[in-house]
Structure formats: structure tokens, C-alpha cells
Motif scaffolding. Structure first.
Motif, PDB file in Angstrom:
ATOM      1  N   PRO A  41       0.621  -1.227   0.047  1.00  0.00           N
ATOM      2  CA  PRO A  41      -0.013   0.115   0.013  1.00  0.00           C
ATOM      3  C   PRO A  41       0.986   1.383   0.061  1.00  0.00           C
ATOM      4  O   PRO A  41       2.007   1.213   0.444  1.00  0.00           O
ATOM      5  CB  PRO A  41      -0.760  -0.083   1.335  1.00  0.00           C
ATOM      6  CG  PRO A  41       0.086  -0.990   1.981  1.00  0.00           C
ATOM      7  CD  PRO A  41       0.713  -1.921   1.142  1.00  0.00           C
ATOM      8  N   PRO A  42       0.444   2.312  -0.548  1.00  0.00           N
ATOM      9  CA  PRO A  42       1.111   3.539  -0.538  1.00  0.00           C
ATOM     10  C   PRO A  42       1.385   3.900   0.806  1.00  0.00           C
ATOM     11  O   PRO A  42       0.603   3.725   1.758  1.00  0.00           O
ATOM     12  CB  PRO A  42       0.478   4.546  -1.332  1.00  0.00           C
ATOM     13  CG  PRO A  42      -1.157   4.075  -1.197  1.00  0.00           C
ATOM     14  CD  PRO A  42      -0.938   2.569  -1.052  1.00  0.00           C
ATOM     15  N   ALA A  43       2.421   4.787   0.983  1.00  0.00           N
ATOM     16  CA  ALA A  43       2.732   5.518   2.299  1.00  0.00           C
ATOM     17  C   ALA A  43       1.644   6.330   2.596  1.00  0.00           C
ATOM     18  O   ALA A  43       1.388   7.142   1.715  1.00  0.00           O
ATOM     19  CB  ALA A  43       4.189   6.018   1.976  1.00  0.00           C
ATOM     20  N   VAL A  44       1.315   6.474   3.898  1.00  0.00           N
ATOM     21  CA  VAL A  44       0.425   7.748   4.378  1.00  0.00           C
ATOM     22  C   VAL A  44       1.265   8.847   4.894  1.00  0.00           C
ATOM     23  O   VAL A  44       1.930   8.540   5.702  1.00  0.00           O
ATOM     24  CB  VAL A  44      -0.387   7.063   5.453  1.00  0.00           C
ATOM     25  CG1 VAL A  44      -1.378   8.090   5.929  1.00  0.00           C
ATOM     26  CG2 VAL A  44      -1.277   5.872   4.946  1.00  0.00           C
ATOM     27  N   VAL A  45       1.055  10.003   4.492  1.00  0.00           N
ATOM     28  CA  VAL A  45       1.800  11.224   4.978  1.00  0.00           C
ATOM     29  C   VAL A  45       1.297  11.658   6.493  1.00  0.00           C
ATOM     30  O   VAL A  45       1.774  11.918   7.261  1.00  0.00           O
ATOM     31  CB  VAL A  45       1.511  12.328   3.959  1.00  0.00           C
ATOM     32  CG1 VAL A  45       2.332  13.473   4.622  1.00  0.00           C
ATOM     33  CG2 VAL A  45       2.448  11.996   2.617  1.00  0.00           C
ATOM     34  N   VAL A  46      -0.123  11.444   6.538  1.00  0.00           N
ATOM     35  CA  VAL A  46      -0.906  12.060   7.778  1.00  0.00           C
ATOM     36  C   VAL A  46      -2.001  10.687   7.960  1.00  0.00           C
ATOM     37  O   VAL A  46      -2.613  10.396   7.358  1.00  0.00           O
ATOM     38  CB  VAL A  46      -1.592  13.279   7.462  1.00  0.00           C
ATOM     39  CG1 VAL A  46      -2.277  13.729   8.615  1.00  0.00           C
ATOM     40  CG2 VAL A  46      -0.679  14.368   6.826  1.00  0.00           C
ATOM     41  N   GLU A  47      -1.799  10.431   9.329  1.00  0.00           N
ATOM     42  CA  GLU A  47      -2.939   9.629   9.911  1.00  0.00           C
ATOM     43  C   GLU A  47      -4.372  10.171  10.096  1.00  0.00           C
ATOM     44  O   GLU A  47      -4.445  11.558  10.657  1.00  0.00           O
ATOM     45  CB  GLU A  47      -2.374   8.897  11.111  1.00  0.00           C
ATOM     46  CG  GLU A  47      -1.261   8.219  11.029  1.00  0.00           C
ATOM     47  CD  GLU A  47      -0.784   7.335  12.422  1.00  0.00           C
ATOM     48  OE1 GLU A  47      -1.770   7.401  13.348  1.00  0.00           O
ATOM     49  OE2 GLU A  47       0.385   6.748  12.299  1.00  0.00           O
ATOM     50  N   LEU A  48      -5.176   9.999   9.685  1.00  0.00           N
ATOM     51  CA  LEU A  48      -6.686  10.412   9.725  1.00  0.00           C
ATOM     52  C   LEU A  48      -7.229   9.871  11.271  1.00  0.00           C
ATOM     53  O   LEU A  48      -7.360   8.494  11.205  1.00  0.00           O
ATOM     54  CB  LEU A  48      -7.463  10.280   8.648  1.00  0.00           C
ATOM     55  CG  LEU A  48      -7.086  10.844   7.205  1.00  0.00           C
ATOM     56  CD1 LEU A  48      -7.644  10.658   6.271  1.00  0.00           C
ATOM     57  CD2 LEU A  48      -6.635  12.466   7.647  1.00  0.00           C
ATOM     58  N   HIS A  49      -8.008  10.535  11.992  1.00  0.00           N
ATOM     59  CA  HIS A  49      -8.495  10.218  13.087  1.00  0.00           C
ATOM     60  C   HIS A  49      -9.937  10.822  13.079  1.00  0.00           C
ATOM     61  O   HIS A  49      -9.934  12.042  12.835  1.00  0.00           O
ATOM     62  CB  HIS A  49      -7.639  10.619  14.416  1.00  0.00           C
ATOM     63  CG  HIS A  49      -6.343   9.872  14.324  1.00  0.00           C
ATOM     64  ND1 HIS A  49      -6.378   8.535  14.751  1.00  0.00           N
ATOM     65  CD2 HIS A  49      -5.233  10.109  14.194  1.00  0.00           C
ATOM     66  CE1 HIS A  49      -5.073   8.174  14.942  1.00  0.00           C
ATOM     67  NE2 HIS A  49      -4.202   9.121  14.486  1.00  0.00           N
TER      68      HIS A  49
END
Length: 65
Positions: A41-49
Motif C-alpha cells: 500500500p502507498p505510504a500515508v503522510v498524515v494519519e486520519l482520526h
């Protein structure tokens, strides 16, 4: 005669390079960009909560833990 042949050759080179550029642009625009089955999977820059919601349904902007 030599000047005309050089001009024709130069125009052909310009047209061939333009055609190659157009083909590369079409390949980039319409090529498959989705990940394959074995790809990671692509890298996530920001985690979403999700925002924290208390029992009464209000949204807490900065919860204190």
C-alpha cells in the motif's frame, strides 16, 4: 539543394520528437496507476482520526487525556 535537405531533416527531427513526447504524455495520462495485487500500500503522510464524541453527541476539539 543542401540547405533544403537540412531544413527538411531538421523539421523531421522536430516532428519525431514531438510525436514521442505526445506518446509519453498519453502513456502517463492513461496508463495504469492503481497498485497491483502484490504491491504494498502507498505510504500515508498524515494519519486520519475521527473526532472524539462524548455520550451526549457533542464534538470535542481538543480532548484531554
Amino acid at each position: 539543394m543542401g540547405v533544403q535537405a537540412g531544413a527538411v531533416r531538421e523539421l523531421l527531427v522536430v516532428l519525431v520528437m514531438a510525436g514521442i513526447g505526445l506518446l509519453l504524455a498519453l502513456l502517463a495520462a492513461f496508463g495504469p496507476w492503481h497498485p497491483g495485487a502484490g504491491d504494498r500500500p502507498p505510504a500515508v503522510v498524515v494519519e486520519l482520526h475521527s473526532p472524539v464524541r462524548p455520550a451526549d453527541g457533542r464534538t470535542v476539539a481538543n480532548p484531554v487525556n
